[in-house]
Design a protein around this motif. Structure first.
Motif, PDB file in Angstrom:
ATOM      1  N   ILE A 298      30.001  28.749  46.161  1.00  0.00           N
ATOM      2  CA  ILE A 298      30.783  29.709  45.833  1.00  0.00           C
ATOM      3  C   ILE A 298      30.322  31.162  45.770  1.00  0.00           C
ATOM      4  O   ILE A 298      29.199  31.212  45.478  1.00  0.00           O
ATOM      5  N   ILE A 300      30.794  35.286  45.259  1.00  0.00           N
ATOM      6  CA  ILE A 300      31.694  36.305  44.777  1.00  0.00           C
ATOM      7  C   ILE A 300      31.197  37.718  45.313  1.00  0.00           C
ATOM      8  O   ILE A 300      30.109  38.147  45.049  1.00  0.00           O
ATOM      9  N   ILE A 347      35.231  34.675  47.053  1.00  0.00           N
ATOM     10  CA  ILE A 347      36.276  35.271  46.196  1.00  0.00           C
ATOM     11  C   ILE A 347      35.887  36.685  46.433  1.00  0.00           C
ATOM     12  O   ILE A 347      34.596  37.249  45.933  1.00  0.00           O
ATOM     13  N   LEU A 373      39.545  33.767  48.529  1.00  0.00           N
ATOM     14  CA  LEU A 373      40.469  33.936  47.330  1.00  0.00           C
ATOM     15  C   LEU A 373      40.188  35.562  47.000  1.00  0.00           C
ATOM     16  O   LEU A 373      38.999  35.656  46.667  1.00  0.00           O
ATOM     17  N   SER A 374      41.237  36.316  47.024  1.00  0.00           N
ATOM     18  CA  SER A 374      40.902  37.785  46.506  1.00  0.00           C
ATOM     19  C   SER A 374      41.499  37.888  44.929  1.00  0.00           C
ATOM     20  O   SER A 374      42.615  37.608  44.702  1.00  0.00           O
ATOM     21  N   SER A 387      43.942  37.590  52.769  1.00  0.00           N
ATOM     22  CA  SER A 387      43.095  36.349  52.098  1.00  0.00           C
ATOM     23  C   SER A 387      43.964  35.082  52.002  1.00  0.00           C
ATOM     24  O   SER A 387      45.231  35.237  52.206  1.00  0.00           O
ATOM     25  N   LEU A 414      38.915  36.261  36.475  1.00  0.00           N
ATOM     26  CA  LEU A 414      37.781  35.414  37.100  1.00  0.00           C
ATOM     27  C   LEU A 414      37.538  34.644  36.191  1.00  0.00           C
ATOM     28  O   LEU A 414      37.451  33.427  36.461  1.00  0.00           O
TER      29      LEU A 414
END
Length: 573
Positions: A298, A300, A347, A373-374, A387, A414
């Motif tokens: 992932i 960010i 993200i 994903l935003s 997104s 988040l």
């Protein structure tokens, strides 16, 4: 480049332009200007270096600009120093066309030299002047304004949001957009363009978001929007739910203090609709199990304070999900050769949803097959639209450049998302999950408890505002929190406190109710937050740091809502 406002209607344009520019001041700028076309086709321009108040004084001291169509701009210098000449709007050599522009024209030097060889004289150091001089050049050749606009757009390279006036068309303005935010506002007998919805809240709540490559012709009673091939489009209109008062100070000395004090309600708006029967419910992610099925990494991705949210998220998500998480500065993401693909989730966090570096990172991730994903605040923004999934913070407009409630709501959302995914993947014990839910529900009340003691932060700031250096010390989640605290002013191992005290430092400790006695004997001052779950401590911990930074800045005489050399949303690279 910074703020754009445009108006066409039946009343004088200048008051509407100045009102819009005032509401865009929070974005940061070094000069401002307006251009108006009168009914008889006279193009009038006034612009000046400095604050909007300087432009107002200039307009008041001279013959008023009169006309029902106009454009305005607040500039953040990128090409050429801040001065009256480089300020927008820019006007062509023939005096027929005026342009305001946000963005960067990458091939402006090449075009500029070509126009100079044709005898065109430039007066500024900006890339924007190339647009207006090229427009007039093409317009002079065949006297069709739309032909000229499309010829320019086909030739320039880079990012732009622009408003265009032509003295031969005194009842309309033209707008164009690529990789920079621009929207159209609809009123009764009047219409607008703006780079930010806050500029329009007192005039209209109905807007259309322009997409890349689109061009709009806007008159008082009609809006026509065309794609890059000049086919007319039917665009969806959106209703803005933000209250006008959200963009007003409402009795507070500064927007920053107002927005700090709004955090209990902002966090409540983020949390409450997503907690149902003691469960986190994210309807936007109803296929979460499928989404996470093959995810092994992932990322960010964010800038500024949103990046600090990502740092908190990294520590929390790795603990929750047991998946490698990397917090990345958006400006570096594309150049670090991230391991993107179907097994990666990206993200993107952005308050405005228009941050250009974050947008570029999003597009790179999608190009390489990753799901995006935003987490954004502004509905209909570019990042939200592009997104695969979007979660809105619903924090309302944030005017102060130094973010407070946007940061807090991003962090809350988040952390909620991390816990939601953990539960969907059956990687959390029910008791632990239930404890986090209880603490999420109590966050707004606990933030209010902290905000009920403003005098303590005022007093502490008064004691320390004249110190030239402040260091934030912390580990793990507290390290990420320290980054944000440090940014706001430009926490909490006992051994670190003892060490820095031995070197003559005074210590302000940020701690919880549980460790007051342990820390208190070593600290000069303490900021105490209510007890909460470990993963949620950064949400409460940032509130004292915001207040401390605010009151230190106040004591030092700083421009609190518009810090020097900072902009709210960076939409150029």
């Amino acid at each position: 480049m910074c703020g754009i406002i445009g108006f066409t209607g039946r009343t004088e344009a200048v008051p509407k332009l100045l009102d819009g520019l005032e509401r865009l001041e929070y974005r940061g700028y070094d000069s401002a200007g307006v251009a108006v076309v009168s009914e008889n086709g006279r193009l009038q321009v006034k612009k000046s270096k400095g604050r909007l108040s300087v432009l107002r004084e200039l307009l008041d001291s001279q013959q008023p600009l009169s006309g029902n169509v106009g454009i305005g701009h607040t500039r953040w210098a990128t090409h050429g120093e801040p001065n009256d000449t480089n300020a927008h709007p820019h006007v062509g050599q023939e005096g027929k066309i005026a342009v305001v522009h946000n963005g960067i024209i990458e091939n402006y030097q090449e075009i500029k030299q070509s126009l100079i060889r044709k005898g065109i004289t430039f007066s500024s150091d900006t890339d924007t002047e190339v647009i207006v001089q090229l427009l007039e050049y093409y317009y002079k050749k065949n006297e069709n304004l739309m032909d000229a606009v499309y010829a320019v757009l086909n030739r320039i390279k880079g990012a732009y949001a622009m408003g265009i006036l032509c003295s031969d068309h005194p009842r309309q303005m033209i707008a164009a957009r690529k990789d920079a935010p621009l929207l159209i506002g609809y009123g009764k007998g009047e219409n607008y363009i703006a780079s930010d919805v806050t500029a329009l809240l007192s005039h209209t709540r109905t807007v259309t978001y322009m997409e890349d490559g689109e061009v709009a012709v806007i008159a008082a009673d009609q809006v026509q929007i065309f794609d890059r091939d000049r086919f007319q489009l039917e665009k969806e209109k959106h209703s803005i739910e933000w209250d006008v008062s959200a963009a007003e100070k409402c009795g507070y000395s500064h927007f920053m203090l107002k927005e700090i004090m709004e955090q209990p309600e902002a966090v409540r708006k983020t949390i409450s609709p997503r907690l149902v029967n003691r469960e986190i419910v994210l309807e936007e992610l109803n296929d979460a199990k499928e989404l996470m099925k093959n995810i092994s990494r992932i990322y960010i991705v964010a800038c500024g304070s949103a990046y600090h949210v990502g740092m908190v998220g990294k520590y929390a998500w790795e603990k929750l999900l047991h998946i490698p998480v990397e917090a990345c500065l958006a400006s570096e993401f594309r150049y670090s050769e991230p391991l993107l693909g179907e097994s990666s989730l990206v993200i993107v966090i952005s308050q405005s949803g228009e941050t250009l570096d974050s947008m570029a990172a999003l597009r790179e991730a999608k190009r390489k097959g990753s799901k995006v994903l935003s987490i954004v605040n502004v509905m209909g923004s570019s990042i939200a639209r592009e997104s695969d999934y979007v979660l809105y913070t619903w924090a309302g407009p944030e005017i102060a450049v130094a973010t407070t409630k946007a940061y807090t709501t991003q962090m809350v959302l988040l952390l909620m998302l991390g816990n939601y995914l953990t539960k969907q993947l059956n990687r959390i014990e029910q008791d632990e999950y239930a404890a986090i839910i209880r603490e999420l529900q109590s966050l707004p009340e606990k933030i209010s408890v902290i905000l009920n003691n403003l005098e303590h932060y005022q007093k502490t700031a008064a004691n320390y505002f004249n110190h030239n250096s402040i260091f934030y010390i912390g580990r793990n989640l507290d390290y990420a929190l320290g980054l944000e605290g440090s940014l706001k002013l430009k926490e909490k191992s006992l051994s670190n406190i003892v060490e820095v005290k031995s070197r003559g430092a005074e210590v302000i400790a940020l701690t919880t109710e549980l460790t007051v006695n342990q820390i208190g004997s070593q600290a000069s001052e303490m900021f105490v937050i209510p007890k909460t779950h470990l993963l949620l401590q950064p949400v409460l911990g940032v509130i004292p740091l915001q207040l401390f930074a605010y009151y230190v800045a106040l004591n030092r005489g700083c421009d609190i809502d518009k810090p020097r050399n900072l902009a709210k949303s960076v939409t150029v690279e």
